[in-house]
Write a protein that holds these residues in place. Structure first.
Motif, PDB file in Angstrom:
ATOM      1  N   ALA A 259      -6.517  19.691   1.211  1.00  0.00           N
ATOM      2  CA  ALA A 259      -5.666  19.108   0.171  1.00  0.00           C
ATOM      3  C   ALA A 259      -4.988  20.184  -0.666  1.00  0.00           C
ATOM      4  O   ALA A 259      -5.459  21.324  -0.772  1.00  0.00           O
ATOM      5  N   PHE A 260      -3.855  19.805  -1.239  1.00  0.00           N
ATOM      6  CA  PHE A 260      -3.082  20.622  -2.168  1.00  0.00           C
ATOM      7  C   PHE A 260      -2.431  21.833  -1.484  1.00  0.00           C
ATOM      8  O   PHE A 260      -2.167  22.855  -2.119  1.00  0.00           O
ATOM      9  N   ALA A 261      -2.181  21.685  -0.209  1.00  0.00           N
ATOM     10  CA  ALA A 261      -1.422  22.675   0.550  1.00  0.00           C
ATOM     11  C   ALA A 261      -0.470  21.897   1.456  1.00  0.00           C
ATOM     12  O   ALA A 261      -0.388  20.668   1.383  1.00  0.00           O
ATOM     13  N   GLY A 262       0.264  22.600   2.303  1.00  0.00           N
ATOM     14  CA  GLY A 262       1.209  21.912   3.174  1.00  0.00           C
ATOM     15  C   GLY A 262       2.297  21.214   2.373  1.00  0.00           C
ATOM     16  O   GLY A 262       2.648  21.619   1.269  1.00  0.00           O
ATOM     17  N   ASN A 263       2.825  20.133   2.940  1.00  0.00           N
ATOM     18  CA  ASN A 263       3.947  19.428   2.321  1.00  0.00           C
ATOM     19  C   ASN A 263       3.530  17.994   1.972  1.00  0.00           C
ATOM     20  O   ASN A 263       3.227  17.203   2.861  1.00  0.00           O
ATOM     21  N   PRO A 264       3.517  17.638   0.692  1.00  0.00           N
ATOM     22  CA  PRO A 264       3.141  16.271   0.308  1.00  0.00           C
ATOM     23  C   PRO A 264       4.245  15.272   0.627  1.00  0.00           C
ATOM     24  O   PRO A 264       5.427  15.540   0.403  1.00  0.00           O
ATOM     25  N   ALA A 265       3.858  14.133   1.141  1.00  0.00           N
ATOM     26  CA  ALA A 265       4.810  13.056   1.447  1.00  0.00           C
ATOM     27  C   ALA A 265       4.248  11.736   0.953  1.00  0.00           C
ATOM     28  O   ALA A 265       3.050  11.474   1.058  1.00  0.00           O
ATOM     29  N   GLY A 266       5.129  10.915   0.409  1.00  0.00           N
ATOM     30  CA  GLY A 266       4.752   9.541   0.107  1.00  0.00           C
ATOM     31  C   GLY A 266       4.900   8.690   1.355  1.00  0.00           C
ATOM     32  O   GLY A 266       5.808   8.911   2.164  1.00  0.00           O
ATOM     33  N   VAL A 267       4.018   7.738   1.531  1.00  0.00           N
ATOM     34  CA  VAL A 267       4.092   6.780   2.642  1.00  0.00           C
ATOM     35  C   VAL A 267       3.920   5.387   2.075  1.00  0.00           C
ATOM     36  O   VAL A 267       2.887   5.087   1.456  1.00  0.00           O
ATOM     37  N   VAL A 268       4.921   4.547   2.270  1.00  0.00           N
ATOM     38  CA  VAL A 268       4.878   3.168   1.778  1.00  0.00           C
ATOM     39  C   VAL A 268       4.867   2.234   2.977  1.00  0.00           C
ATOM     40  O   VAL A 268       5.744   2.316   3.850  1.00  0.00           O
TER      41      VAL A 268
ATOM     42  N   ARG B 167       0.832  -1.190   0.000  1.00  0.00           N
ATOM     43  CA  ARG B 167       0.000   0.000   0.000  1.00  0.00           C
ATOM     44  C   ARG B 167       0.873   1.249   0.000  1.00  0.00           C
ATOM     45  O   ARG B 167       1.906   1.304   0.654  1.00  0.00           O
ATOM     46  N   MET B 168       0.433   2.246  -0.764  1.00  0.00           N
ATOM     47  CA  MET B 168       1.155   3.507  -0.857  1.00  0.00           C
ATOM     48  C   MET B 168       0.155   4.652  -0.747  1.00  0.00           C
ATOM     49  O   MET B 168      -0.970   4.566  -1.259  1.00  0.00           O
ATOM     50  N   TYR B 169       0.567   5.724  -0.072  1.00  0.00           N
ATOM     51  CA  TYR B 169      -0.307   6.864   0.148  1.00  0.00           C
ATOM     52  C   TYR B 169       0.426   8.154  -0.211  1.00  0.00           C
ATOM     53  O   TYR B 169       1.650   8.248  -0.089  1.00  0.00           O
ATOM     54  N   LEU B 170      -0.343   9.152  -0.610  1.00  0.00           N
ATOM     55  CA  LEU B 170       0.132  10.519  -0.738  1.00  0.00           C
ATOM     56  C   LEU B 170      -0.635  11.354   0.276  1.00  0.00           C
ATOM     57  O   LEU B 170      -1.878  11.397   0.245  1.00  0.00           O
ATOM     58  N   VAL B 171       0.091  11.982   1.183  1.00  0.00           N
ATOM     59  CA  VAL B 171      -0.523  12.740   2.272  1.00  0.00           C
ATOM     60  C   VAL B 171       0.031  14.158   2.272  1.00  0.00           C
ATOM     61  O   VAL B 171       1.255  14.361   2.187  1.00  0.00           O
ATOM     62  N   ASP B 172      -0.863  15.151   2.347  1.00  0.00           N
ATOM     63  CA  ASP B 172      -0.447  16.538   2.529  1.00  0.00           C
ATOM     64  C   ASP B 172      -0.363  16.821   4.028  1.00  0.00           C
ATOM     65  O   ASP B 172      -1.367  16.704   4.745  1.00  0.00           O
ATOM     66  N   SER B 173       0.823  17.183   4.495  1.00  0.00           N
ATOM     67  CA  SER B 173       1.083  17.362   5.925  1.00  0.00           C
ATOM     68  C   SER B 173       1.160  18.834   6.302  1.00  0.00           C
ATOM     69  O   SER B 173       1.521  19.682   5.491  1.00  0.00           O
TER      70      SER B 173
ATOM     71  N   CYS C 296      12.858  13.638   9.576  1.00  0.00           N
ATOM     72  CA  CYS C 296      11.873  14.301   8.721  1.00  0.00           C
ATOM     73  C   CYS C 296      10.562  14.411   9.478  1.00  0.00           C
ATOM     74  O   CYS C 296       9.997  13.389   9.908  1.00  0.00           O
ATOM     75  N   GLY C 297      10.077  15.627   9.619  1.00  0.00           N
ATOM     76  CA  GLY C 297       8.843  15.832  10.364  1.00  0.00           C
ATOM     77  C   GLY C 297       7.592  15.566   9.565  1.00  0.00           C
ATOM     78  O   GLY C 297       6.697  14.840  10.002  1.00  0.00           O
ATOM     79  N   HIS C 298       7.498  16.146   8.351  1.00  0.00           N
ATOM     80  CA  HIS C 298       6.217  16.056   7.645  1.00  0.00           C
ATOM     81  C   HIS C 298       5.910  14.627   7.188  1.00  0.00           C
ATOM     82  O   HIS C 298       4.742  14.215   7.183  1.00  0.00           O
ATOM     83  N   ALA C 299       6.940  13.845   6.833  1.00  0.00           N
ATOM     84  CA  ALA C 299       6.682  12.462   6.430  1.00  0.00           C
ATOM     85  C   ALA C 299       6.375  11.579   7.641  1.00  0.00           C
ATOM     86  O   ALA C 299       5.676  10.570   7.517  1.00  0.00           O
ATOM     87  N   THR C 300       6.892  11.944   8.827  1.00  0.00           N
ATOM     88  CA  THR C 300       6.500  11.237  10.051  1.00  0.00           C
ATOM     89  C   THR C 300       5.042  11.528  10.368  1.00  0.00           C
ATOM     90  O   THR C 300       4.267  10.627  10.712  1.00  0.00           O
ATOM     91  N   LEU C 301       4.659  12.797  10.263  1.00  0.00           N
ATOM     92  CA  LEU C 301       3.253  13.170  10.459  1.00  0.00           C
ATOM     93  C   LEU C 301       2.362  12.413   9.473  1.00  0.00           C
ATOM     94  O   LEU C 301       1.310  11.875   9.860  1.00  0.00           O
ATOM     95  N   ALA C 302       2.779  12.351   8.209  1.00  0.00           N
ATOM     96  CA  ALA C 302       1.987  11.638   7.204  1.00  0.00           C
ATOM     97  C   ALA C 302       1.841  10.164   7.552  1.00  0.00           C
ATOM     98  O   ALA C 302       0.754   9.573   7.406  1.00  0.00           O
ATOM     99  N   THR C 303       2.923   9.546   8.029  1.00  0.00           N
ATOM    100  CA  THR C 303       2.883   8.123   8.383  1.00  0.00           C
ATOM    101  C   THR C 303       1.951   7.880   9.565  1.00  0.00           C
ATOM    102  O   THR C 303       1.138   6.944   9.556  1.00  0.00           O
TER     103      THR C 303
END
Length: 253
Positions: A13-22, A2-8, A70-77
């Motif tokens: 949506a479409f603001a903040g910082n996008p991160a991939g989560v695998v 599973r893979m996700y795209l999350v705006d943190s 990395c903060g924003h990708a941790t938040l996304a996860t």
């Protein structure tokens, strides 16, 4: 997988910082993770092992390199997995707590020290008031928020600096915002990061000392923009943000 795209660090949506989560069932090869991050082209992609007991192994990759924090990708996860989470990372154990639509992340504080370096050539139009260096990045305090918002940096000059990246910051210029910042890391394949949680590990101690308060709100004034709440607690910083899932699917490669 599973893979996700999350705006943190945003509530829409479409603001903040996008991160991939695998999501992984077992640790993956480093070269493969780097290839996935290069394919996705986000400033960071997170890879987390979701099986097993205890803290979940978590790593972060830019399109060209692995990073230690990395903060924003941790938040996304944490947003994808839901609830309270504990991650095992290269920066130690990181705890995330769900809090009414926000995620609170317990990160190590990164107190900067003044350094004798002149970054003016990299920052045209900025009145440099203070320069310091944390564990990863250079911290530059500008004369005012307008200089931060309007900055068009010399990315080649920043790339030549012996740091992960450069944070430019100034006092806030809007109600409810204590400080503004922008973050540039061209040497790591990220010309400008939209919202940088790890940079706030350095920003929080600096502004807490300058403003005399341990709880602050920062705005990262990139084109996408985002808000980070910070709470300095000794040698730790609580970073709080919101996140929105934009896309989810299957990774086949």
């Amino acid at each position: 997988m599973r893979m996700y795209l999350v705006d943190s660090f945003t509530d829409h949506a479409f603001a903040g910082n996008p991160a991939g989560v695998v999501l992984l069932d077992a640790p993956a090869e480093e070269a493969w993770m780097q290839s996935v991050a290069a394919e996705l082209k986000h400033s960071e992609t997170a890879f987390v092992v979701t099986t097993g007991e205890g803290a979940k192994p978590l790593r972060w990759f830019t399109p060209v390199a692995e990073v230690a924090l990395c903060g924003h990708a941790t938040l996304a996860t944490a947003h994808v997995l839901g609830g309270d989470q504990v991650f095992s990372t290269k920066s130690g154990e990181l705890r995330c707590t769900a809090d009414g639509g926000w995620v609170r992340m317990d990160f190590p504080a990164d107190r900067s020290e003044p350094i004798e370096i002149d970054p003016a050539a990299a920052l045209p139009g900025v009145t440099v008031e203070h320069v310091a260096k944390g564990k990863f990045d250079l911290l530059v305090v500008a004369g005012n928020a307008a200089q931060v918002r309007e900055l068009r940096p010399d990315l080649d000059a920043i790339r030549a600096l012996d740091v992960r990246g450069l944070t430019v910051t100034a006092p806030g210029d809007r109600d409810g915002i204590d400080f503004v910042s922008r973050f540039f890391a061209p040497a790591k394949g990220v010309d400008e990061d939209p919202v940088t949680g790890s940079a706030h590990c350095t920003l929080a101690p600096y502004w807490a000392g300058r403003l005399g308060r341990d709880e602050l709100v920062g705005e990262q004034a990139s084109p996408r923009g985002g808000v980070v709440r910070v709470h300095l607690n000794g040698d730790r910083v609580t970073l709080s943000g919101q996140a929105v899932t934009v896309f989810s699917g299957e990774l086949h490669a």
